[in-house]
Write a protein that holds these residues in place. Structure first.
Motif, PDB file in Angstrom:
ATOM      1  N   TRP A 165      32.731 -26.521 -30.253  1.00 48.11           N
ATOM      2  CA  TRP A 165      32.754 -26.941 -31.616  1.00 48.11           C
ATOM      3  C   TRP A 165      31.694 -26.810 -32.622  1.00 48.11           C
ATOM      4  CZ3 TRP A 165      30.666 -30.026 -35.147  1.00 48.11           C
ATOM      5  CH2 TRP A 165      31.568 -30.537 -36.096  1.00 48.11           C
ATOM      6  N   ALA A 166      30.408 -26.563 -31.937  1.00 50.91           N
ATOM      7  CA  ALA A 166      29.217 -26.198 -32.996  1.00 50.91           C
ATOM      8  C   ALA A 166      29.510 -24.886 -33.504  1.00 50.91           C
ATOM      9  CB  ALA A 166      27.943 -26.353 -32.243  1.00 50.91           C
ATOM     10  N   GLU A 167      29.753 -23.849 -32.484  1.00 50.83           N
ATOM     11  CA  GLU A 167      29.841 -22.452 -32.941  1.00 50.83           C
ATOM     12  C   GLU A 167      30.978 -22.159 -33.908  1.00 50.83           C
ATOM     13  OE1 GLU A 167      29.866 -20.061 -29.410  1.00 50.83           O
ATOM     14  OE2 GLU A 167      27.617 -20.315 -28.946  1.00 50.83           O
ATOM     15  N   VAL A 168      32.185 -22.712 -33.676  1.00 52.01           N
ATOM     16  CA  VAL A 168      33.508 -22.483 -34.383  1.00 52.01           C
ATOM     17  C   VAL A 168      33.190 -23.299 -35.696  1.00 52.01           C
ATOM     18  CG1 VAL A 168      35.876 -23.070 -34.603  1.00 52.01           C
ATOM     19  CG2 VAL A 168      34.825 -22.026 -32.489  1.00 52.01           C
ATOM     20  N   HIS A 169      32.581 -24.349 -35.805  1.00 45.89           N
ATOM     21  CA  HIS A 169      32.243 -24.964 -36.771  1.00 45.89           C
ATOM     22  C   HIS A 169      31.403 -24.162 -37.973  1.00 45.89           C
ATOM     23  CE1 HIS A 169      30.414 -27.969 -39.576  1.00 45.89           C
ATOM     24  NE2 HIS A 169      31.524 -28.697 -39.706  1.00 45.89           N
ATOM     25  N   ASP A 170      30.227 -23.539 -37.289  1.00 45.09           N
ATOM     26  CA  ASP A 170      29.463 -22.690 -38.407  1.00 45.09           C
ATOM     27  C   ASP A 170      30.133 -21.493 -38.516  1.00 45.09           C
ATOM     28  OD1 ASP A 170      26.784 -22.163 -39.010  1.00 45.09           O
ATOM     29  OD2 ASP A 170      27.168 -20.360 -37.564  1.00 45.09           O
ATOM     30  N   ALA A 171      31.178 -20.835 -37.902  1.00 38.73           N
ATOM     31  CA  ALA A 171      31.667 -19.591 -38.033  1.00 38.73           C
ATOM     32  C   ALA A 171      32.919 -19.958 -39.185  1.00 38.73           C
ATOM     33  CB  ALA A 171      32.461 -19.078 -36.977  1.00 38.73           C
ATOM     34  N   LEU A 172      33.386 -20.857 -38.969  1.00 38.51           N
ATOM     35  CA  LEU A 172      34.817 -21.316 -40.048  1.00 38.51           C
ATOM     36  C   LEU A 172      34.281 -22.220 -40.975  1.00 38.51           C
ATOM     37  CD1 LEU A 172      37.725 -21.899 -37.479  1.00 38.51           C
ATOM     38  CD2 LEU A 172      36.710 -19.586 -38.443  1.00 38.51           C
ATOM     39  N   LEU A 173      33.383 -23.093 -40.745  1.00 32.43           N
ATOM     40  CA  LEU A 173      33.255 -24.229 -42.097  1.00 32.43           C
ATOM     41  C   LEU A 173      31.849 -24.090 -42.686  1.00 32.43           C
ATOM     42  CD1 LEU A 173      34.941 -27.143 -40.114  1.00 32.43           C
ATOM     43  CD2 LEU A 173      36.089 -25.791 -42.135  1.00 32.43           C
ATOM     44  N   GLY A 174      30.996 -23.313 -41.929  1.00 35.40           N
ATOM     45  CA  GLY A 174      29.592 -23.306 -42.638  1.00 35.40           C
ATOM     46  C   GLY A 174      29.488 -22.822 -43.925  1.00 35.40           C
ATOM     47  N   SER A 175      28.532 -23.007 -44.539  1.00 37.33           N
ATOM     48  CA  SER A 175      28.149 -22.544 -46.245  1.00 37.33           C
ATOM     49  C   SER A 175      27.867 -21.193 -46.083  1.00 37.33           C
ATOM     50  CB  SER A 175      27.461 -23.601 -46.634  1.00 37.33           C
ATOM     51  OG  SER A 175      26.054 -23.803 -46.150  1.00 37.33           O
ATOM     52  N   ARG A 220      36.838 -13.592 -38.688  1.00 38.69           N
ATOM     53  CA  ARG A 220      36.316 -12.399 -38.155  1.00 38.69           C
ATOM     54  C   ARG A 220      35.376 -12.418 -37.295  1.00 38.69           C
ATOM     55  NH1 ARG A 220      37.981 -11.346 -43.656  1.00 38.69           N
ATOM     56  NH2 ARG A 220      36.125 -11.314 -44.486  1.00 38.69           N
ATOM     57  N   ARG A 221      34.621 -13.481 -37.109  1.00 41.53           N
ATOM     58  CA  ARG A 221      33.343 -13.583 -36.417  1.00 41.53           C
ATOM     59  C   ARG A 221      33.978 -13.909 -34.759  1.00 41.53           C
ATOM     60  NH1 ARG A 221      29.313 -17.590 -38.938  1.00 41.53           N
ATOM     61  NH2 ARG A 221      27.974 -17.123 -37.162  1.00 41.53           N
ATOM     62  N   PRO A 250      31.482 -15.792 -25.331  1.00 41.09           N
ATOM     63  CA  PRO A 250      30.669 -15.534 -26.602  1.00 41.09           C
ATOM     64  C   PRO A 250      31.451 -15.825 -27.770  1.00 41.09           C
ATOM     65  CG  PRO A 250      30.484 -13.553 -24.871  1.00 41.09           C
ATOM     66  CD  PRO A 250      31.480 -14.619 -24.500  1.00 41.09           C
ATOM     67  N   LEU A 251      30.709 -15.953 -28.839  1.00 39.34           N
ATOM     68  CA  LEU A 251      31.387 -16.043 -30.115  1.00 39.34           C
ATOM     69  C   LEU A 251      32.511 -15.091 -30.380  1.00 39.34           C
ATOM     70  CD1 LEU A 251      31.405 -18.008 -32.756  1.00 39.34           C
ATOM     71  CD2 LEU A 251      29.798 -16.328 -33.869  1.00 39.34           C
ATOM     72  N   GLY A 252      32.279 -14.015 -30.334  1.00 40.53           N
ATOM     73  CA  GLY A 252      33.130 -12.822 -30.548  1.00 40.53           C
ATOM     74  C   GLY A 252      34.382 -12.992 -29.556  1.00 40.53           C
ATOM     75  N   GLU A 253      34.486 -13.782 -28.509  1.00 41.94           N
ATOM     76  CA  GLU A 253      35.521 -13.755 -27.666  1.00 41.94           C
ATOM     77  C   GLU A 253      36.279 -15.207 -27.636  1.00 41.94           C
ATOM     78  OE1 GLU A 253      34.540 -12.761 -23.708  1.00 41.94           O
ATOM     79  OE2 GLU A 253      33.217 -10.749 -24.375  1.00 41.94           O
ATOM     80  N   LEU A 254      35.850 -16.105 -28.524  1.00 47.77           N
ATOM     81  CA  LEU A 254      36.613 -17.426 -28.642  1.00 47.77           C
ATOM     82  C   LEU A 254      38.040 -17.031 -29.498  1.00 47.77           C
ATOM     83  CD1 LEU A 254      33.624 -19.632 -29.988  1.00 47.77           C
ATOM     84  CD2 LEU A 254      34.822 -19.614 -27.655  1.00 47.77           C
TER      85      LEU A 254
END
Length: 269
Positions: A259-269, A182-183, A156-160
């Motif tokens: 890739w998609a989940e981390v990109h959204d978490a770290l780089l998404g607007s 933090r996500r 899950p996102l919170g465990e990456l």
């Protein structure tokens, strides 16, 4: 021929590590370390290892070109060969030179092969950990001789878990990455050795890594090896990484979903 070349370059990196790099680890004199650019050091081990590796690579593929980190420091024009036809080697004789010069680990020896402008093979050796990754773009990645399978289960996102090299990020992007971290389960500061970051994705120690600086010798070997193992290496805008390409940053992940989940978490607007 393909199998022989994979083994030959692997043996060459081990030889360079055993004969040049490791004997000088924690035994450098002050005169053995110099600054080639502000904040960038080079050691006698870097130069000697690149000379050995480059000469042997040219013999393995007669007529090939070598674009090495230290060679480019002396002649930046060598970078033009990254889109040449034929065989072009990218060489990082010691990735993580600052670690090596300070007597710290990790550091790695890395090579990539481009053929007619396409990344076709890559090698990363962490000599202290005795970890070697090698592979062909179309035939998968071997880690210490065993095939690396793609990451099937995605936490899950919170465990990456992964690293973000924020030092060179523009301030706004740095703040966004730190806040987005933090996500996630754990956002690591990085090991100052790109080769080790790629190896840790291949071993499953982490699921992603984010870079701003994308010098070709730092990333061509790892990008190929992660892709060949089922992973992803793309610019922040989603364009696949190529060592001769231009673009912002680099996000590497164990698979498409990460890739998609981390990109959204770290780089998404």
């Amino acid at each position: 021929m393909a199998d022989t070349l994979l083994d030959d370059v692997s043996d060459l990196l081990r030889e360079a590590a055993d004969q040049i790099v490791l004997p000088l680890f924690r035994k450098l004199d002050e005169a053995d370390v110099s600054e080639k650019a502000p904040g960038e050091v080079v050691t006698i081990a870097d130069r000697r290892a690149e000379e050995l590796i480059s000469a042997r690579l040219r013999r393995l593929r007669p007529g090939s070109m070598v674009v090495g980190e230290e060679g480019v420091a002396d002649d930046p024009g060598l970078l033009r060969h990254l889109r040449d036809g034929g065989d072009v080697w990218l060489v990082d004789p010691i990735d993580g030179t600052a670690n090596f010069a300070a007597g710290r680990r990790p550091f790695a020896l890395m090579v990539a092969l481009l053929t007619d402008g396409r990344l076709t093979a890559g090698w990363i050796l962490d000599p202290l950990a005795e970890t070697l990754a090698a592979g062909w773009a179309d035939d998968g990645t071997l880690l210490n001789g065993r095939p690396v399978g793609g990451a099937v289960g995605v936490p899950p996102l919170g465990e990456l878990r992964g690293a973000a090299m924020t030092r060179f990020l523009p301030p706004e992007a740095r703040d966004r990455v730190r806040a987005g971290g933090r996500r996630l389960g754990e956002l690591l500061p990085g090991q100052h050795c790109a080769g080790r970051e790629y190896l840790d994705i291949l071993t499953g120690e982490q699921q992603f890594t984010l870079f701003w600086r994308t010098l070709p010798w730092d990333h061509a070997p790892g990008a190929l090896l992660v892709r060949a193992a089922g992973g992803v290496a793309r610019r922040f805008d989603g364009v696949d990484y190529h060592p001769a390409g231009e673009g912002r940053g680099l996000l590497v992940a164990a698979n498409e979903q990460v890739w998609a989940e981390v990109h959204d978490a770290l780089l998404g607007s």
